[in-house]
Design a protein around this motif. Structure first.
Motif, short mmCIF file in Angstrom:
data_model
loop_
_atom_site.label_atom_id
_atom_site.label_comp_id
_atom_site.label_asym_id
_atom_site.label_seq_id
_atom_site.Cartn_x
_atom_site.Cartn_y
_atom_site.Cartn_z
N GLN A 246 50.62 78.60 27.79
CA GLN A 246 52.03 79.92 27.16
C GLN A 246 52.07 79.97 25.97
O GLN A 246 52.74 81.44 26.37
CB GLN A 246 53.14 78.26 27.31
N ALA A 255 57.32 86.18 26.92
CA ALA A 255 57.77 85.48 26.13
C ALA A 255 58.19 84.39 26.89
O ALA A 255 58.65 84.03 27.13
CB ALA A 255 58.89 86.19 25.28
N ASN A 256 58.35 83.57 26.26
CA ASN A 256 58.36 82.13 26.32
C ASN A 256 58.00 81.18 25.03
O ASN A 256 57.55 81.33 24.01
CB ASN A 256 57.47 81.27 27.35
N SER A 257 58.69 79.62 24.68
CA SER A 257 58.99 79.16 24.06
C SER A 257 57.45 78.13 23.77
O SER A 257 57.76 76.66 23.00
CB SER A 257 60.18 78.19 24.20
N ALA A 258 57.00 78.01 24.57
CA ALA A 258 55.43 77.44 24.95
C ALA A 258 56.08 75.85 24.92
O ALA A 258 55.87 74.45 24.37
CB ALA A 258 54.94 77.30 23.82
N PHE A 265 59.57 78.70 35.81
CA PHE A 265 59.14 79.66 35.03
C PHE A 265 57.68 80.33 34.91
O PHE A 265 57.94 81.21 34.44
CB PHE A 265 60.15 78.77 33.29
N THR A 266 57.14 78.91 33.55
CA THR A 266 56.23 79.04 32.98
C THR A 266 54.97 79.54 34.49
O THR A 266 54.73 80.60 34.81
CB THR A 266 54.94 78.16 32.82
N LEU A 269 55.54 83.29 34.73
CA LEU A 269 55.28 83.97 34.06
C LEU A 269 53.80 84.20 33.97
O LEU A 269 52.97 85.42 34.19
CB LEU A 269 55.23 83.37 32.68
#
Lengths: 296, 815
Positions: A246, A255-258, A265-266, A269
């Motif tokens: 992530q 963009a992601n919040s890891a 969602f991951t 991406l």
């Protein structure tokens, strides 16, 4: 039973016990009763039975045990079955942390195998139960309890054949659990899961399996492996490898919040990244090529 | 209908008539002074000759007869006359007695031509030797056997017609001979057939039976009139003489009985001497001083007894078995039931003896007495029935048997049994005597025998003494839980010889008393049998031995109440534990999940909101799970929430990929779904852990110590114990001092080795495998347990109780 079948059998019981395929090695709780009190580990060993002392002693004797220093001071009290440990916050914290230690996991695997899995296999073979699923049923009865009480009630296995015997045993066990005090009747989901596997004919525990709405795949079973393939499955894969992927995605502009969850969602991406880079790998699956493209 | 003729053979009347007709045989009246003829032999038998000396008898006679008269009847016999031979002036006349002549004393009249010589004394015609007749006894001396017959009721009749004929007999030897009607002697009425009373008519029928009339037509010639047609009339000794019918038959209207009168007849057997065996009709029977006609045939074949609608006139039948034995049957019974009987022949009669007939048989009196005794015995039981309470021992109720139970030990009391048995036997005996004397013998209210009060006194004294000893020294052991008949011979389950001997003597005495009572028939019993003094003495000794044994023996254990703590089985305790305390602890998973729930404004899109809502709802649902049922449903519910969240996460990710949703929404949905997955797993783990908490106790059993508390009396501190027939050894016990022994909570003040309250504690944690298995067997599951305490002398007490409620009582009064 092969190693994979053994892992599958353990995974099935892990799902029953902890809701997780790989179990909850850091689970700490307190059980009532003389033989209960402080309880710890993937398959729950207790202070009252003396098993907790045995497990932690083995762990502390491991050279690479990260949290041995925090646990070792409690060993004398653990040996004495000192029930004041039930509420000791230091020990509780140490145990929780140790649950993430691979050494603890290995120690627990060996410990519980010796305590439950091996005796279960011996008992199963002694009465003529040879199929991996049948042995898993016996293993579950050893972990949860009740095998010596129920097994004699059904007579010899060879009289009715193993599969029929296992079906009858699961039914008998369901009835027995329902007759017991709460919350044991609510654990009949174990029998529901076995019935489903029997109906599916999963006598050899061929993967993938779904147990109690949780998928057991070879990849899941390899969850402890740092080079596991990340893909969307339920429950979602989590772990440092997910976080690393992530973070790299974020660094590449995705963009992601890891959050460490390999969820839809991951996976979306990852799929976008693969498309952008033209990576010839299954969409949304982080295999070697994708990992390499991310610099991991 | 055939008439029956009663009476013995008396066929001399026709000769009397012939004499009255003025034949040559008729003694002259007043032609010469009567002179007495001296009987040379005053006793003679049939076929024998008798002689009379005729003073100054004639030298010769042309006609000579001797008339024998009895009553108003006579018979004329041809005589042989031997004139006087000088120097004697007396002649001698003799005749032979016919072999059919009825026995008896006859006056004698010698008739020579125109002169009569009355006999100086009566000629007695009797059997050879003229022996006296004796009636010694009746066998049996009395009877209870009555036969019911129906005799014609003269007041109820209907008109019926019969045909009558007139029969003519002609034979030289017929005069004076008895006539037989259908084989039975009968005596017609002398008369003239042409001048008889008018025949009955249909409207005015005559009573029946009508007499048969006899008309003397001349020597060797008679006619019988009004003989029922089809009757067979013969002359005794002249079987070849047959009558001829004269004229047409006549129709006679008679009163045929229409209804029978119920009457009783009896049979009796007479023993004596010199009954007339060869000629039964010579026997003369008198009953109650009245000579009765008897048909001498057989008692074996009697005419029918008749019915109420078809009565039969009963007649006495007789049968001479030997000169010493005679049977009489169909003898009418007088109202007082007493027959004064004498037997004889001719004018000879035996002594008169009384034959008693009892209207109630021996068994009937015995049964009546038994019923009275039973009613009296049941009277207290009947009174008990008004009591709504019952006595309950070990779940079995006792009401009537309360009388025999010793409430202190819940055992059958031997002293009570003895007292009741003798009381009932005395009541039965005295009732038997009373009924016999008053209702059978019509005697006054009888007194009791002198020894009966002694027996009752012994029984009552034993009962009272037993109670006194029990009160002062302590009761015997209770023995088995429920009363049994073995209690009569045991003390605390151990056979006691003193009790055994008293039971045997009591039973023997009672049976012997009843037997001796019943041996005396109701007709003869005058008082109750006296118990032999030495037997009475022996029974007193027996009671003393019983009371002595009671004194010498130690008091036995009695358990009044038992209680088990905790009162439920392991199984029940596990099930009954506070449900809330058994439920899984969801606090930590819920706290963790709540922390994972995004802020309300974190999700803008529909899928993201759905995922968050699913997580939020899942947490709320888990928090609301309060029962086992809730927990069971929670797992499935969480599965649905999880699927919803996972679907929402997929939708949000899809929307994100299509730029329809923001990164935040997609990430929030993914996070919510992941949190819900973790939450579900944690819930499953919590449930599994909670279940694991129960399992050791279920599999291995509760480690719950048990306490058995027994309250009672005479509980030996060194007694041994059993629970449901399995030993409860001291090694399983643990008292407050840590010793393997029971706790004596309350000690008996008078006997320190006895306890009144004892506590037995068993700690399963301290038991070995075998004892632990036995412990689980006793207390693992609900059921009934039986506790036994056995004192060192072997006396024991048993009490049972169920688990739960873990309480047992020796006995109690229930409604």
């Amino acid at each position: 039973m092969t190693d994979l079948q053994k892992s599958t059998a353990e995974a099935i019981v892990n799902v029953f016990e902890t809701g997780r395929v790989l179990g909850n090695y850091g689970a700490v709780t307190v059980l009532k009763g003389d033989s209960g009190h402080l309880t710890y580990g993937r398959s729950q060993t207790t202070l009252g039975s003396g098993g907790l002392f045995d497990l932690l002693s083995q762990y502390c004797n491991q050279p690479n045990a990260k949290f041995a220093a925090g646990i070792a001071p409690f060993l004398p009290q653990l040996k004495a079955k000192d029930t004041s440990l039930d509420t000791d916050p230091k020990l509780r914290a140490a145990l929780l942390e140790a649950g993430a230690d691979p050494v603890m996991r290995t120690t627990q695997d060996q410990f519980f195998t010796a305590r439950f899995f091996a005796p279960a296999c011996r008992d199963a073979e002694a009465v003529g139960i040879t199929t991996p699923l049948g042995q898993t049923v016996v293993y579950d009865s050893h972990v949860q309890g009740g095998w010596p009480k129920l097994q004699p009630q059904l007579g010899p296995v060879n009289q009715r054949g193993e599969q029929d015997w296992i079906k009858s045993y699961v039914a008998l066990r369901r009835t027995w659990l329902q007759s017991l005090a709460p919350p044991l009747p609510s654990t009949t989901y174990r029998m529901d899961s076995f019935d489903a596997l029997i109906v599916q004919g999963k006598w050899d525990l061929a993967l993938p399996l779904t147990v109690h709405n949780i998928a057991i795949t070879e990849a899941v079973l390899n969850g402890g492996d740092a080079k596991r393939v990340l893909q969307l499955q339920k429950p979602y894969l989590t772990g440092p490898d997910v976080v690393a992927v992530q973070k790299q995605l974020a660094a590449k502009g995705f963009a992601n919040s890891a959050d460490g969850v390999y969820g839809p969602f991951t996976a979306a991406l990852v799929q976008q990244w693969q498309t952008k880079q033209g990576i010839a790998e299954d969409p949304g699956v982080v295999g070697p090529k994708t990992l390499a493209s991310l610099g991991l | 209908m055939k008439p029956r003729r009663s009476g013995a053979v008396r066929r001399i009347s026709r000769s009397l008539v012939l004499a009255l007709l003025g034949s040559a045989l008729m003694p002259a009246q007043g032609n010469a002074p009567n002179r007495l003829a001296q009987l040379i032999n005053a006793r003679v038998s049939r076929g024998g000759s008798f002689s009379l000396e005729i003073p100054n008898g004639p030298a010769a006679t042309t006609a000579k007869t001797i008339a024998l008269a009895r009553g108003n009847r006579s018979i004329v016999l041809p005589a042989i006359y031997v004139p006087p031979v000088a120097p004697s002036k007396n002649g001698e006349v003799s005749a032979q007695v016919p072999d059919w002549l009825p026995l008896g004393d006859y006056s004698v009249l010698v008739h020579f031509d125109q002169q009569d010589y009355p006999g100086s004394s009566a000629l007695s015609v009797g059997p050879p030797g003229n022996p006296p007749v004796h009636l010694n006894e009746f066998a049996p001396p009395n009877t209870y056997d009555l036969t019911t017959v129906y005799n014609p009721d003269p007041s109820q009749w209907r008109a019926a017609s019969i045909d009558l004929v007139r029969l003519d007999f002609q034979s030289p030897g017929i005069d004076g001979r008895p006539l037989l009607l259908n084989g039975v002697p009968f005596e017609p009425v002398l008369g003239t057939c042409s001048a008889l009373p008018p025949l009955g008519t249909q409207t005015n029928p005559t009573a029946w039976p009508e007499p048969i009339y006899e008309e003397i037509s001349g020597p060797g010639h008679i006619q019988l009139c009004r003989v029922p047609k089809d009757s067979v009339v013969t002359v005794q000794g002249l079987s070849d003489v047959r009558p001829t019918q004269v004229g047409q038959s006549e129709q006679q209207w008679i009163r045929e009985p229409a209804h029978g009168q119920k009457a009783s007849v009896v049979s009796l057997t007479l023993h004596g001497s010199d009954f007339q065996y060869d000629h039964p009709y010579d026997n003369v029977v008198s009953i109650n001083h009245i000579r009765v006609p008897v048909i001498w045939d057989s008692c074996a074949t009697l005419p029918p007894a008749g019915t109420s609608t078809s009565p039969v006139a009963s007649q006495i039948h007789g049968e001479v078995i030997s000169t010493q034995e005679m049977h009489l049957c169909m003898v009418p019974l007088p109202s007082d039931g007493q027959l004064l009987v004498s037997v004889g022949y001719g004018d000879v009669s035996s002594e008169t003896r009384a034959y008693r007939v009892f209207f109630e048989s021996e068994w009937r009196v015995a049964i009546e007495s038994g019923i009275v005794a039973l009613i009296l015995a049941l009277l207290p039981l009947g009174l008990l029935s008004f009591v709504k309470q019952q006595y309950a021992v070990a779940d079995e109720t006792y009401k009537l048997r309360m009388l025999f139970l010793d409430p202190q030990t819940d055992t059958y009391s031997l002293s009570k049994l003895q007292f009741y048995l003798w009381t009932v036997a005395a009541i039965f005996g005295y009732t038997y005597l009373f009924v016999s004397r008053v209702r059978v013998q019509f005697q006054a209210w009888p007194d009791v025998s002198s020894t009966l009060p002694g027996i009752i006194a012994v029984a009552a004294g034993t009962a009272v003494g037993s109670q006194v000893i029990t009160s002062t020294k302590g009761a015997k052991g209770a023995g088995d839980e429920k009363p049994s008949f073995a209690d009569f011979i045991t003390s605390g389950g151990v056979v006691a010889p003193d009790r055994l001997q008293m039971l045997l003597w009591t039973l023997f005495g009672v049976v012997a008393f009843l037997e001796a009572t019943l041996q005396q028939g109701p007709g003869t019993i005058s008082e109750l049998p006296a118990v032999p003094e030495r037997l009475l003495y022996l029974m007193g000794l027996s009671s003393v031995a019983y009371l002595g044994g009671k004194m010498a023996r130690k008091a036995g254990p009695i358990i009044d109440e038992i209680s088990l703590t905790p009162p439920g089985s392991d199984e029940a305790i596990l099930k009954s534990r506070d449900v809330a305390s058994q439920l899984p602890d969801f606090a930590a998973p819920i706290a963790a999940a709540q922390a994972s729930i995004p802020a309300p404004n974190a999700a803008a899109g529909v899928p993201a909101k759905a995922a968050v809502d699913a997580l939020s709802n899942a947490v709320s649902t888990a928090g609301a799970a309060m029962t086992s049922s809730d927990i069971t449903q929670l797992i499935a519910t969480l599965g649905k929430f999880r699927q919803t969240a996972e679907k929402a996460a997929e939708d949000a990710a899809s929307d994100f990929a299509q730029n329809k949703a923001s990164q935040a929404d997609a990430e929030t949905a993914q996070g919510a779904a992941a949190a819900l997955q973790d939450f579900s797993a944690s819930i499953v783990q919590a449930i599994s852990f909670a279940a694991a908490q129960q399992m050791p106790a279920i599999i291995g059993g509760l480690q719950q110590p048990r306490t058995i508390e027994i309250r009672g009396s005479n509980l030996a501190t060194d007694a041994t114990f059993q629970l449901s027939d399995a030993d409860l050894p001291f090694r399983m016990l643990l008292n407050k001092d840590g010793q393997n022994a029971p706790d004596v909570v309350v000690r008996d003040e008078t006997t320190p080795t006895f306890a009144k309250l004892m506590r037995l504690t068993i700690d399963p944690a301290k038991l070995g495998d075998a004892d632990l298995a036995q412990f689980r067997n006793w207390f693992g599951a609900d059921g009934k347990l039986t506790f036994t305490i056995t004192n060192p002398d072997g006396q024991h007490a048993v009490i049972s109780f169920t688990v739960p409620p873990g309480i047992g009582k020796k006995s109690e009064t229930v409604k």
